[in-house]
Design a protein around this motif. Structure first.
Motif, PDB file in Angstrom:
ATOM      1  N   PRO A 161       0.825  -1.212   0.000  1.00 26.76           N
ATOM      2  CA  PRO A 161       0.000   0.000   0.000  1.00 26.76           C
ATOM      3  C   PRO A 161       0.858   1.259   0.000  1.00 26.76           C
ATOM      4  O   PRO A 161       2.072   1.200   0.217  1.00 26.76           O
ATOM      5  CB  PRO A 161      -0.794  -0.117   1.305  1.00 26.76           C
ATOM      6  N   GLN A 162       0.229   2.370  -0.246  1.00 29.28           N
ATOM      7  CA  GLN A 162       0.934   3.646  -0.209  1.00 29.28           C
ATOM      8  C   GLN A 162       1.257   4.001   1.233  1.00 29.28           C
ATOM      9  O   GLN A 162       0.437   3.854   2.135  1.00 29.28           O
ATOM     10  CB  GLN A 162       0.088   4.747  -0.843  1.00 29.28           C
ATOM     11  N   ARG A 163       2.485   4.498   1.456  1.00 32.04           N
ATOM     12  CA  ARG A 163       2.903   4.837   2.816  1.00 32.04           C
ATOM     13  C   ARG A 163       2.454   6.242   3.175  1.00 32.04           C
ATOM     14  O   ARG A 163       2.833   7.208   2.498  1.00 32.04           O
ATOM     15  CB  ARG A 163       4.422   4.715   2.949  1.00 32.04           C
ATOM     16  N   PRO A 164       1.642   6.375   4.239  1.00 29.14           N
ATOM     17  CA  PRO A 164       1.194   7.713   4.650  1.00 29.14           C
ATOM     18  C   PRO A 164       2.316   8.494   5.319  1.00 29.14           C
ATOM     19  O   PRO A 164       3.302   7.912   5.782  1.00 29.14           O
ATOM     20  CB  PRO A 164       0.063   7.411   5.639  1.00 29.14           C
ATOM     21  N   PRO A 165       2.199   9.803   5.414  1.00 30.98           N
ATOM     22  CA  PRO A 165       3.232  10.620   6.070  1.00 30.98           C
ATOM     23  C   PRO A 165       3.417  10.210   7.528  1.00 30.98           C
ATOM     24  O   PRO A 165       2.448   9.941   8.242  1.00 30.98           O
ATOM     25  CB  PRO A 165       2.674  12.045   5.958  1.00 30.98           C
ATOM     26  N   GLY A 166       4.668  10.167   7.957  1.00 38.07           N
ATOM     27  CA  GLY A 166       4.967   9.830   9.343  1.00 38.07           C
ATOM     28  C   GLY A 166       5.001   8.350   9.655  1.00 38.07           C
ATOM     29  O   GLY A 166       5.312   7.966  10.787  1.00 38.07           O
ATOM     30  N   THR A 208      -1.441  -0.343   7.941  1.00 36.28           N
ATOM     31  CA  THR A 208      -2.527   0.629   7.819  1.00 36.28           C
ATOM     32  C   THR A 208      -3.767   0.011   7.197  1.00 36.28           C
ATOM     33  O   THR A 208      -4.872   0.547   7.350  1.00 36.28           O
ATOM     34  CB  THR A 208      -2.086   1.834   6.968  1.00 36.28           C
ATOM     35  N   GLN A 209      -3.612  -1.123   6.508  1.00 42.78           N
ATOM     36  CA  GLN A 209      -4.710  -1.719   5.757  1.00 42.78           C
ATOM     37  C   GLN A 209      -5.358  -2.910   6.470  1.00 42.78           C
ATOM     38  O   GLN A 209      -6.275  -3.524   5.910  1.00 42.78           O
ATOM     39  CB  GLN A 209      -4.202  -2.186   4.385  1.00 42.78           C
ATOM     40  N   GLN A 262      -8.585  -0.962  12.957  1.00 42.28           N
ATOM     41  CA  GLN A 262      -7.810  -0.645  11.767  1.00 42.28           C
ATOM     42  C   GLN A 262      -7.179   0.737  11.855  1.00 42.28           C
ATOM     43  O   GLN A 262      -6.106   0.973  11.290  1.00 42.28           O
ATOM     44  CB  GLN A 262      -8.691  -0.733  10.516  1.00 42.28           C
ATOM     45  N   ASP A 263      -7.821   1.661  12.577  1.00 41.89           N
ATOM     46  CA  ASP A 263      -7.277   3.019  12.674  1.00 41.89           C
ATOM     47  C   ASP A 263      -6.289   3.187  13.831  1.00 41.89           C
ATOM     48  O   ASP A 263      -5.849   4.299  14.111  1.00 41.89           O
ATOM     49  CB  ASP A 263      -8.405   4.039  12.805  1.00 41.89           C
ATOM     50  N   ASP A 296      -2.799   3.351  15.715  1.00 42.63           N
ATOM     51  CA  ASP A 296      -1.470   3.781  15.281  1.00 42.63           C
ATOM     52  C   ASP A 296      -0.650   2.567  14.844  1.00 42.63           C
ATOM     53  O   ASP A 296      -0.558   1.568  15.559  1.00 42.63           O
ATOM     54  CB  ASP A 296      -0.777   4.501  16.445  1.00 42.63           C
ATOM     55  N   VAL A 297      -0.042   2.644  13.645  1.00 38.07           N
ATOM     56  CA  VAL A 297       0.710   1.501  13.128  1.00 38.07           C
ATOM     57  C   VAL A 297       1.875   1.129  14.044  1.00 38.07           C
ATOM     58  O   VAL A 297       2.267  -0.041  14.105  1.00 38.07           O
ATOM     59  CB  VAL A 297       1.229   1.771  11.696  1.00 38.07           C
ATOM     60  N   LYS A 298       2.427   2.089  14.755  1.00 39.99           N
ATOM     61  CA  LYS A 298       3.518   1.785  15.679  1.00 39.99           C
ATOM     62  C   LYS A 298       3.019   0.901  16.823  1.00 39.99           C
ATOM     63  O   LYS A 298       3.707  -0.036  17.237  1.00 39.99           O
ATOM     64  CB  LYS A 298       4.126   3.072  16.223  1.00 39.99           C
ATOM     65  N   ILE A 299       1.828   1.195  17.317  1.00 39.46           N
ATOM     66  CA  ILE A 299       1.263   0.377  18.394  1.00 39.46           C
ATOM     67  C   ILE A 299       0.880  -0.998  17.860  1.00 39.46           C
ATOM     68  O   ILE A 299       1.002  -2.010  18.564  1.00 39.46           O
ATOM     69  CB  ILE A 299       0.056   1.090  19.030  1.00 39.46           C
ATOM     70  N   LYS A 300       0.429  -1.072  16.602  1.00 38.94           N
ATOM     71  CA  LYS A 300       0.163  -2.383  15.996  1.00 38.94           C
ATOM     72  C   LYS A 300       1.446  -3.209  15.955  1.00 38.94           C
ATOM     73  O   LYS A 300       1.435  -4.417  16.232  1.00 38.94           O
ATOM     74  CB  LYS A 300      -0.392  -2.210  14.586  1.00 38.94           C
ATOM     75  N   ALA A 301       2.556  -2.578  15.601  1.00 39.55           N
ATOM     76  CA  ALA A 301       3.838  -3.285  15.574  1.00 39.55           C
ATOM     77  C   ALA A 301       4.228  -3.759  16.970  1.00 39.55           C
ATOM     78  O   ALA A 301       4.767  -4.859  17.131  1.00 39.55           O
ATOM     79  CB  ALA A 301       4.923  -2.377  14.993  1.00 39.55           C
ATOM     80  N   VAL A 302       3.942  -2.948  17.991  1.00 39.28           N
ATOM     81  CA  VAL A 302       4.252  -3.347  19.366  1.00 39.28           C
ATOM     82  C   VAL A 302       3.362  -4.516  19.797  1.00 39.28           C
ATOM     83  O   VAL A 302       3.819  -5.427  20.499  1.00 39.28           O
ATOM     84  CB  VAL A 302       4.101  -2.154  20.328  1.00 39.28           C
ATOM     85  N   MET A 303       2.103  -4.518  19.360  1.00 39.13           N
ATOM     86  CA  MET A 303       1.230  -5.655  19.653  1.00 39.13           C
ATOM     87  C   MET A 303       1.746  -6.928  19.003  1.00 39.13           C
ATOM     88  O   MET A 303       1.661  -8.022  19.583  1.00 39.13           O
ATOM     89  CB  MET A 303      -0.196  -5.357  19.195  1.00 39.13           C
ATOM     90  N   LEU A 304       2.290  -6.811  17.801  1.00 39.80           N
ATOM     91  CA  LEU A 304       2.909  -7.975  17.161  1.00 39.80           C
ATOM     92  C   LEU A 304       4.079  -8.470  17.992  1.00 39.80           C
ATOM     93  O   LEU A 304       4.247  -9.681  18.205  1.00 39.80           O
ATOM     94  CB  LEU A 304       3.356  -7.600  15.750  1.00 39.80           C
TER      95      LEU A 304
END
Length: 264
Positions: free
Chosen positions: A44-49, A58-59, A238-239, A241-249
Protein backbone atom coordinates in the motif's frame (compact mmCIF):
# COMPACT_ATOMS: atom_id res chain seq x y z
CA UNK A 1 23.58 -10.97 11.34
CA UNK A 2 20.62 -11.17 8.99
CA UNK A 3 20.87 -13.57 6.10
CA UNK A 4 20.27 -12.45 2.54
CA UNK A 5 16.88 -13.68 1.23
CA UNK A 6 17.27 -16.93 -0.66
CA UNK A 7 14.65 -16.23 -3.34
CA UNK A 8 13.98 -13.21 -5.47
CA UNK A 9 10.56 -11.77 -6.08
CA UNK A 10 9.25 -12.04 -9.63
CA UNK A 11 5.81 -10.53 -9.60
CA UNK A 12 3.64 -10.31 -12.73
CA UNK A 13 1.49 -7.24 -13.32
CA UNK A 14 -1.88 -7.61 -11.66
CA UNK A 15 -0.82 -10.70 -9.74
CA UNK A 16 -0.03 -10.97 -6.02
CA UNK A 17 1.96 -14.17 -6.15
CA UNK A 18 5.61 -15.07 -6.21
CA UNK A 19 6.92 -17.72 -8.62
CA UNK A 20 8.56 -19.34 -6.71
CA UNK A 21 7.37 -17.77 -3.47
CA UNK A 22 9.78 -15.60 -1.57
CA UNK A 23 10.28 -16.85 1.96
CA UNK A 24 13.28 -15.12 3.55
CA UNK A 25 15.20 -17.58 5.67
CA UNK A 26 17.74 -17.31 8.47
CA UNK A 27 19.38 -20.55 7.30
CA UNK A 28 20.36 -21.76 3.79
CA UNK A 29 17.88 -24.01 2.04
CA UNK A 30 19.01 -27.50 0.92
CA UNK A 31 19.94 -27.97 -2.75
CA UNK A 32 16.93 -28.41 -5.01
CA UNK A 33 14.49 -26.96 -2.45
CA UNK A 34 11.55 -25.20 -4.09
CA UNK A 35 9.18 -23.42 -1.68
CA UNK A 36 5.42 -23.50 -2.30
CA UNK A 37 3.67 -20.58 -3.91
CA UNK A 38 2.57 -17.94 -1.41
CA UNK A 39 0.16 -15.08 -2.09
CA UNK A 40 1.64 -11.78 -1.00
CA UNK A 41 -0.14 -8.70 0.27
CA UNK A 42 0.11 -5.81 -2.23
CA UNK A 43 2.26 -2.90 -1.09
CA UNK A 44 0.00 0.00 0.00
CA UNK A 45 0.93 3.65 -0.21
CA UNK A 46 2.90 4.84 2.82
CA UNK A 47 1.19 7.71 4.65
CA UNK A 48 3.23 10.62 6.07
CA UNK A 49 4.97 9.83 9.34
CA UNK A 50 4.67 6.05 8.90
CA UNK A 51 7.96 4.15 9.38
CA UNK A 52 9.05 2.34 6.19
CA UNK A 53 7.47 -1.10 5.98
CA UNK A 54 4.67 -0.41 8.45
CA UNK A 55 2.38 0.86 5.69
CA UNK A 56 1.10 -2.73 5.41
CA UNK A 57 -0.41 -2.37 8.88
CA UNK A 58 -2.53 0.63 7.82
CA UNK A 59 -4.71 -1.72 5.76
CA UNK A 60 -5.38 -4.49 8.30
CA UNK A 61 -7.32 -5.03 11.50
CA UNK A 62 -6.07 -8.58 11.99
CA UNK A 63 -2.81 -10.50 11.68
CA UNK A 64 -2.30 -14.26 11.65
CA UNK A 65 1.02 -15.50 13.01
CA UNK A 66 2.03 -19.04 12.00
CA UNK A 67 5.11 -20.57 13.59
CA UNK A 68 6.90 -22.91 11.22
CA UNK A 69 7.21 -26.53 12.26
CA UNK A 70 10.81 -27.70 12.78
CA UNK A 71 11.40 -31.45 12.38
CA UNK A 72 14.53 -31.31 14.54
CA UNK A 73 12.39 -30.18 17.47
CA UNK A 74 9.75 -32.85 16.89
CA UNK A 75 12.14 -35.77 16.42
CA UNK A 76 15.14 -34.84 18.56
CA UNK A 77 13.72 -32.30 20.99
CA UNK A 78 16.52 -29.96 19.86
CA UNK A 79 15.50 -26.31 20.20
CA UNK A 80 16.02 -24.33 17.00
CA UNK A 81 15.57 -20.69 16.08
CA UNK A 82 11.87 -19.89 15.78
CA UNK A 83 10.51 -18.76 12.42
CA UNK A 84 7.11 -17.25 11.75
CA UNK A 85 5.04 -16.32 8.71
CA UNK A 86 2.72 -13.36 9.32
CA UNK A 87 -0.39 -13.07 7.15
CA UNK A 88 -3.45 -10.86 6.84
CA UNK A 89 -7.03 -12.11 7.15
CA UNK A 90 -7.05 -13.02 3.43
CA UNK A 91 -4.12 -15.38 3.90
CA UNK A 92 -1.69 -13.09 2.07
CA UNK A 93 1.83 -13.02 3.48
CA UNK A 94 2.71 -9.67 5.06
CA UNK A 95 5.94 -10.36 6.94
CA UNK A 96 8.40 -13.10 7.79
CA UNK A 97 10.08 -13.28 11.23
CA UNK A 98 13.21 -15.18 12.21
CA UNK A 99 14.74 -15.51 15.68
CA UNK A 100 18.44 -14.91 16.22
CA UNK A 101 19.98 -16.65 19.23
CA UNK A 102 22.99 -18.91 19.63
CA UNK A 103 22.63 -22.65 20.14
CA UNK A 104 23.91 -22.66 23.72
CA UNK A 105 21.42 -19.99 24.79
CA UNK A 106 18.50 -21.87 23.22
CA UNK A 107 19.35 -25.17 24.87
CA UNK A 108 20.29 -23.78 28.31
CA UNK A 109 17.72 -21.00 28.76
CA UNK A 110 14.83 -22.63 26.91
CA UNK A 111 11.71 -20.47 26.58
CA UNK A 112 13.14 -17.89 28.99
CA UNK A 113 15.99 -17.07 26.64
CA UNK A 114 16.80 -13.56 25.44
CA UNK A 115 16.35 -13.15 21.70
CA UNK A 116 16.34 -10.81 18.74
CA UNK A 117 13.59 -11.27 16.16
CA UNK A 118 14.16 -9.89 12.68
CA UNK A 119 10.92 -9.15 10.82
CA UNK A 120 11.24 -8.74 7.06
CA UNK A 121 8.80 -7.73 4.37
CA UNK A 122 8.24 -9.87 1.27
CA UNK A 123 11.23 -8.29 -0.44
CA UNK A 124 13.67 -9.28 2.30
CA UNK A 125 13.97 -5.81 3.84
CA UNK A 126 14.12 -5.83 7.64
CA UNK A 127 11.47 -3.42 8.81
CA UNK A 128 10.96 -4.41 12.48
CA UNK A 129 13.42 -5.63 15.11
CA UNK A 130 12.13 -7.13 18.36
CA UNK A 131 14.53 -7.44 21.29
CA UNK A 132 13.95 -9.35 24.52
CA UNK A 133 16.68 -9.08 27.19
CA UNK A 134 17.33 -11.83 29.71
CA UNK A 135 15.03 -11.49 32.70
CA UNK A 136 13.97 -13.69 35.60
CA UNK A 137 10.88 -15.68 34.63
CA UNK A 138 9.72 -16.26 38.20
CA UNK A 139 6.52 -14.39 39.10
CA UNK A 140 7.81 -14.16 42.69
CA UNK A 141 10.38 -11.57 41.63
CA UNK A 142 8.44 -8.34 40.97
CA UNK A 143 11.72 -6.45 40.58
CA UNK A 144 12.68 -8.41 37.46
CA UNK A 145 9.72 -8.54 35.10
CA UNK A 146 9.82 -9.40 31.41
CA UNK A 147 10.17 -6.62 28.87
CA UNK A 148 10.39 -6.22 25.12
CA UNK A 149 11.57 -3.44 22.81
CA UNK A 150 10.16 -3.01 19.30
CA UNK A 151 12.14 -1.01 16.74
CA UNK A 152 11.02 0.23 13.33
CA UNK A 153 13.13 0.85 11.39
CA UNK A 154 15.81 -1.20 13.18
CA UNK A 155 17.55 0.99 15.72
CA UNK A 156 14.59 3.34 16.25
CA UNK A 157 12.30 2.25 19.12
CA UNK A 158 8.57 2.62 18.47
CA UNK A 159 7.34 1.03 21.69
CA UNK A 160 7.79 -1.38 24.55
CA UNK A 161 5.97 -4.25 26.25
CA UNK A 162 6.46 -4.33 30.03
CA UNK A 163 5.23 -7.14 32.26
CA UNK A 164 3.29 -6.00 35.34
CA UNK A 165 3.49 -7.97 38.54
CA UNK A 166 0.27 -9.72 39.52
CA UNK A 167 -0.16 -12.69 41.88
CA UNK A 168 -2.14 -14.87 39.45
CA UNK A 169 -2.88 -13.08 36.14
CA UNK A 170 -0.44 -12.38 33.30
CA UNK A 171 -0.53 -8.61 32.74
CA UNK A 172 1.47 -6.32 30.49
CA UNK A 173 1.59 -2.64 29.59
CA UNK A 174 2.09 -1.47 26.01
CA UNK A 175 4.13 1.74 25.91
CA UNK A 176 4.84 4.12 23.04
CA UNK A 177 8.31 5.21 21.94
CA UNK A 178 8.48 7.73 24.82
CA UNK A 179 7.76 5.05 27.41
CA UNK A 180 4.22 6.34 28.05
CA UNK A 181 1.54 3.71 28.81
CA UNK A 182 -0.95 3.31 25.97
CA UNK A 183 -2.75 -0.03 26.41
CA UNK A 184 -2.90 -3.01 28.76
CA UNK A 185 -2.81 -6.74 28.04
CA UNK A 186 -4.60 -9.07 30.46
CA UNK A 187 -4.29 -12.83 30.10
CA UNK A 188 -6.31 -15.70 31.59
CA UNK A 189 -5.66 -17.30 34.97
CA UNK A 190 -4.58 -20.50 33.20
CA UNK A 191 -2.93 -20.33 29.77
CA UNK A 192 -3.23 -24.11 29.32
CA UNK A 193 -6.64 -24.87 27.82
CA UNK A 194 -7.48 -28.07 26.00
CA UNK A 195 -9.45 -27.93 22.73
CA UNK A 196 -9.98 -24.16 22.82
CA UNK A 197 -8.21 -20.90 22.04
CA UNK A 198 -6.40 -18.94 24.75
CA UNK A 199 -7.25 -15.24 24.64
CA UNK A 200 -5.17 -12.35 25.96
CA UNK A 201 -7.33 -9.22 25.98
CA UNK A 202 -5.89 -5.88 24.90
CA UNK A 203 -7.67 -3.18 26.87
CA UNK A 204 -7.64 0.50 27.73
CA UNK A 205 -5.40 1.55 30.61
CA UNK A 206 -8.26 1.30 33.10
CA UNK A 207 -8.99 -2.24 31.78
CA UNK A 208 -12.63 -1.28 31.23
CA UNK A 209 -12.72 -1.24 27.41
CA UNK A 210 -11.47 -4.08 25.23
CA UNK A 211 -9.49 -2.79 22.25
CA UNK A 212 -8.32 -6.06 20.71
CA UNK A 213 -7.09 -9.57 21.41
CA UNK A 214 -4.01 -11.75 21.05
CA UNK A 215 -5.25 -15.33 20.74
CA UNK A 216 -3.27 -18.54 20.80
CA UNK A 217 -5.25 -20.83 18.50
CA UNK A 218 -5.88 -24.50 19.28
CA UNK A 219 -3.91 -26.62 16.77
CA UNK A 220 -5.17 -30.12 17.50
CA UNK A 221 -4.16 -32.71 20.07
CA UNK A 222 -1.17 -34.20 18.23
CA UNK A 223 0.48 -30.90 17.35
CA UNK A 224 -0.17 -29.43 20.80
CA UNK A 225 1.31 -32.49 22.51
CA UNK A 226 4.40 -33.06 20.39
CA UNK A 227 5.44 -29.66 19.04
CA UNK A 228 5.74 -26.06 20.23
CA UNK A 229 4.82 -24.61 16.81
CA UNK A 230 1.87 -22.33 17.56
CA UNK A 231 -0.59 -20.19 15.63
CA UNK A 232 -1.78 -16.82 16.88
CA UNK A 233 -4.39 -14.29 15.84
CA UNK A 234 -4.01 -10.59 16.61
CA UNK A 235 -7.01 -8.25 16.34
CA UNK A 236 -6.94 -4.47 16.68
CA UNK A 237 -8.85 -1.45 15.33
CA UNK A 238 -7.81 -0.65 11.77
CA UNK A 239 -7.28 3.02 12.67
CA UNK A 240 -4.91 2.18 15.56
CA UNK A 241 -1.47 3.78 15.28
CA UNK A 242 0.71 1.50 13.13
CA UNK A 243 3.52 1.78 15.68
CA UNK A 244 1.26 0.38 18.39
CA UNK A 245 0.16 -2.38 16.00
CA UNK A 246 3.84 -3.29 15.57
CA UNK A 247 4.25 -3.35 19.37
CA UNK A 248 1.23 -5.65 19.65
CA UNK A 249 2.91 -7.98 17.16
CA UNK A 250 5.99 -7.95 19.38
CA UNK A 251 3.79 -8.70 22.40
CA UNK A 252 2.48 -11.77 20.58
CA UNK A 253 6.01 -13.16 20.31
CA UNK A 254 6.70 -12.46 23.99
CA UNK A 255 3.48 -14.26 24.98
CA UNK A 256 4.44 -17.22 22.79
CA UNK A 257 7.84 -17.59 24.46
CA UNK A 258 6.54 -17.07 27.99
CA UNK A 259 3.52 -19.38 27.95
CA UNK A 260 3.61 -21.71 24.94
CA UNK A 261 7.27 -22.31 23.99
CA UNK A 262 7.56 -25.51 25.98
CA UNK A 263 10.66 -27.68 25.80
CA UNK A 264 10.05 -31.10 24.26
Amino acid sequence: MMATPMYAVTQKPGMNEVHPATVPSAVPMPPGFVPPQVAMMPVPQRPPGCPPGLEYLTQVDQLLVHQQLELAEVILGWETNNKYIIKNSLGQQVYYAAEETDCCTRQCCGPGRPFVLHIQDNFGQEIITVKRPLRCSCCCCPCCMQELEVQSPPGSPVGYVIQNWHPYLPKFTIQNERGEPVLKIVGPFCACKCCSDVNFEVTSLDEETMVGTISKQWMGLFREAYTDADNFGIKFPQDLDVKIKAVMLGACFLIDFMFFETQN
